[in-house]
Design a protein around this motif. Structure first.
Motif, PDB file in Angstrom:
ATOM      1  N   SER A  14       1.055   8.585   6.559  1.00  0.00           N
ATOM      2  CA  SER A  14       1.515   9.615   7.601  1.00  0.00           C
ATOM      3  C   SER A  14       0.956  11.129   7.597  1.00  0.00           C
ATOM      4  N   ARG A  15       0.681  11.577   8.795  1.00  0.00           N
ATOM      5  CA  ARG A  15       0.086  12.873   8.798  1.00  0.00           C
ATOM      6  C   ARG A  15       0.994  14.079   8.511  1.00  0.00           C
ATOM      7  N   TRP A  16       2.270  13.947   9.045  1.00  0.00           N
ATOM      8  CA  TRP A  16       3.415  14.523   8.478  1.00  0.00           C
ATOM      9  C   TRP A  16       3.711  14.784   7.046  1.00  0.00           C
ATOM     10  N   ILE A  17       3.536  13.572   6.335  1.00  0.00           N
ATOM     11  CA  ILE A  17       3.866  13.785   4.962  1.00  0.00           C
ATOM     12  C   ILE A  17       2.576  14.310   4.211  1.00  0.00           C
ATOM     13  N   GLY A  18       1.462  14.032   4.665  1.00  0.00           N
ATOM     14  CA  GLY A  18       0.211  14.713   4.099  1.00  0.00           C
ATOM     15  C   GLY A  18      -0.027  16.108   4.244  1.00  0.00           C
ATOM     16  N   LEU A 111       1.740  -0.382  -4.088  1.00  0.00           N
ATOM     17  CA  LEU A 111       1.740   0.342  -3.144  1.00  0.00           C
ATOM     18  C   LEU A 111       2.896   1.072  -2.935  1.00  0.00           C
ATOM     19  N   ARG A 112       3.059   2.400  -2.796  1.00  0.00           N
ATOM     20  CA  ARG A 112       4.371   3.114  -2.427  1.00  0.00           C
ATOM     21  C   ARG A 112       3.965   3.621  -0.859  1.00  0.00           C
ATOM     22  N   ALA A 113       4.587   2.871  -0.138  1.00  0.00           N
ATOM     23  CA  ALA A 113       4.396   3.042   1.526  1.00  0.00           C
ATOM     24  C   ALA A 113       5.543   4.275   1.843  1.00  0.00           C
ATOM     25  N   MET A 114       5.483   5.486   2.414  1.00  0.00           N
ATOM     26  CA  MET A 114       6.141   6.211   3.008  1.00  0.00           C
ATOM     27  C   MET A 114       5.903   5.891   4.657  1.00  0.00           C
ATOM     28  N   LEU A 115       6.985   5.363   5.252  1.00  0.00           N
ATOM     29  CA  LEU A 115       6.692   5.390   6.883  1.00  0.00           C
ATOM     30  C   LEU A 115       7.381   6.064   7.422  1.00  0.00           C
ATOM     31  N   ALA A 116       6.847   7.054   8.167  1.00  0.00           N
ATOM     32  CA  ALA A 116       7.545   7.776   9.183  1.00  0.00           C
ATOM     33  C   ALA A 116       7.252   7.740  10.725  1.00  0.00           C
TER      34      ALA A 116
END
Length: 141
Positions: A14-18, A111-116
């Motif tokens: 996610s660009r937001w999380i980055g 894989l720790r996936a953060m989905l936004a």
């Protein structure tokens, strides 16, 4: 009898999380300069924050797996070479608009996936949340 639902999506960070992580790293690099520490300590702490932040952001932007799938046979992760690996869902959490998945392949690969909202479409998110909620209900009974 209905078949098991199939959910598959390409995983991109996610660009937001980055952007939020980049701001945290910048704040961590700036913080020592706002303290009363000696100059050498401030420089060392800032450098450490920059190095560890750059490493963490590199790992975040370059995940080991590019695709996530849930099929009748369970979870699968597909890497950059299009090799499929059987995975186990270790954890999941629905945190407001974020959905966190912890998937494990073997003893070390994870894989720790953060989905936004910017890296997973609304329909896939809704189906995934419902499937995880249904699985949680089945486990508690």
């Amino acid at each position: 009898m209905k078949s098991a639902p199939t959910i598959a999506f390409d995983y991109r960070p996610s660009r937001w999380i980055g952007a939020a992580a980049l701001l945290v790293c910048a704040g961590a690099a700036l913080a020592p300069w706002l303290s009363g520490l000696p100059l050498l300590a401030r420089a060392a702490l800032s450098l450490a924050a920059i190095v560890f932040g750059a490493y963490a952001l590199h790992r975040f932007w370059n995940p080991p797996f590019r695709r996530v799938a849930y099929r009748a046979g369970g979870w699968a992760l597909i890497d950059a070479a299009d090799e499929e690996h059987a995975a186990v869902l270790e954890s999941h959490a629905h945190l407001g608009v974020l959905l966190a998945l912890g998937l494990r392949v073997g003893p070390r690969a994870r894989l720790r996936a953060m989905l936004a909202p910017d890296n997973l479409d609304a329909d896939t998110r809704r189906r995934l949340v419902l499937m995880l909620a249904r699985a949680e209900i089945v486990q508690t009974q």
